[in-house]
Design an enzyme around this catalytic site. Sequence first.
Site, PDB file in Angstrom:
ATOM      1  N   SER A 193      27.460  21.874   2.846  1.00  0.00           N
ATOM      2  CA  SER A 193      28.023  23.072   2.213  1.00  0.00           C
ATOM      3  C   SER A 193      26.911  23.984   1.731  1.00  0.00           C
ATOM      4  O   SER A 193      25.873  23.518   1.249  1.00  0.00           O
ATOM      5  CB  SER A 193      28.901  22.687   1.027  1.00  0.00           C
ATOM      6  OG  SER A 193      29.309  23.839   0.307  1.00  0.00           O
ATOM      7  N   TYR A 208      30.879  18.580  -6.886  1.00  0.00           N
ATOM      8  CA  TYR A 208      31.072  18.855  -5.460  1.00  0.00           C
ATOM      9  C   TYR A 208      29.747  19.247  -4.810  1.00  0.00           C
ATOM     10  O   TYR A 208      29.375  18.721  -3.756  1.00  0.00           O
ATOM     11  CB  TYR A 208      32.087  19.978  -5.272  1.00  0.00           C
ATOM     12  CG  TYR A 208      32.173  20.476  -3.838  1.00  0.00           C
ATOM     13  CD1 TYR A 208      32.868  19.738  -2.885  1.00  0.00           C
ATOM     14  CD2 TYR A 208      31.538  21.653  -3.436  1.00  0.00           C
ATOM     15  CE1 TYR A 208      32.937  20.169  -1.560  1.00  0.00           C
ATOM     16  CE2 TYR A 208      31.604  22.089  -2.130  1.00  0.00           C
ATOM     17  CZ  TYR A 208      32.302  21.341  -1.193  1.00  0.00           C
ATOM     18  OH  TYR A 208      32.344  21.759   0.109  1.00  0.00           O
TER      19      TYR A 208
END
Length: 320
Positions: A193, A208
């Site tokens: 990500s 996250y």
Amino acid sequence: MADCILEQLKSQPAWLLVFLSLGFLSILKFSLSILKWVYVNFLRPGKNLKNYGSWALITGPTDGIGKAFAFQLARKGLNLVLVGRNPDKLKDVSESIKSKYGSTQIKNVVVDFSGDLDDGVSRIKEVIQGLDVGVLINNVGVSYPYARFLHEVDDKLLSDLIKVNVEGTTKVTQAVLPGMVKRKKGAIVNIGSGAAIVIPSDPLYSVYAATKAYVDQFSRCLYVEYKKSGIDVQCQVPLYVATKMASIRRSSFFVPSTDGYARAALRWIGYEPRCTPYWPHSLLWALASSLPESVIDAWRLKFCLGIRKRGQLKDSRKKE
């Protein structure tokens, strides 16, 4: 004329010649980087993925990027092992793929990555035994429902983030690797990500982002470990893609559809250990790299606080 220029250069002070040389080298380096960017994004051919093996295993294939990967790999002629937690969704995706690519063989494995992971991985091992799984797409992942401070993250969400994003990716990779090592070929793609790589911080999504930073470092280490074994390991770093997880419905120039991302992603498999396959994302990455970290931190915090506020409003309306 060349002799004249040479004589003029010889007459210049040494410091100026050094300055000019450094400037020329900088321009040359920048020009070569531009040419390389154009080549890898628009001219470099994708590898024949069937050379890795006739089967591909995809985690999280029922929605978003994972589903798009499944269709694109079937289009390339690979058979599929689809690993997800919802048997009905797995069945729907399998039937949709077979209706479009009738020759594709598909095996479904039901695994809840937030549940009994060891039992799920055992089922994966049973299904892939005897199959030449040449491509692994570790796509399964969870994020926050919306931005929140760490002290607001409940125990269930905290556990799921670490178990699915970190432990799930690690154990599925460990299950598939022995077959690749034995055949001396394979390609592993771990979906990272931009929250962990492109921007210096992702406030209110701290856990996250940290799990995706693990995926990036895990991928790089495996790339070095297994390169000589014929196994290409890569961490793909998408920025925003139009998915449910990102809460984005419509695609745009900088936000590709899942199919648009997957098509670009397949062309990069087997090359660099870290990449952002969708080329407009690389422009945003270059922009982020050129800005002071403090500027990006402040912008991102303000942006995430807005997401948190909207999420809290939705929660309060549901309770009413």
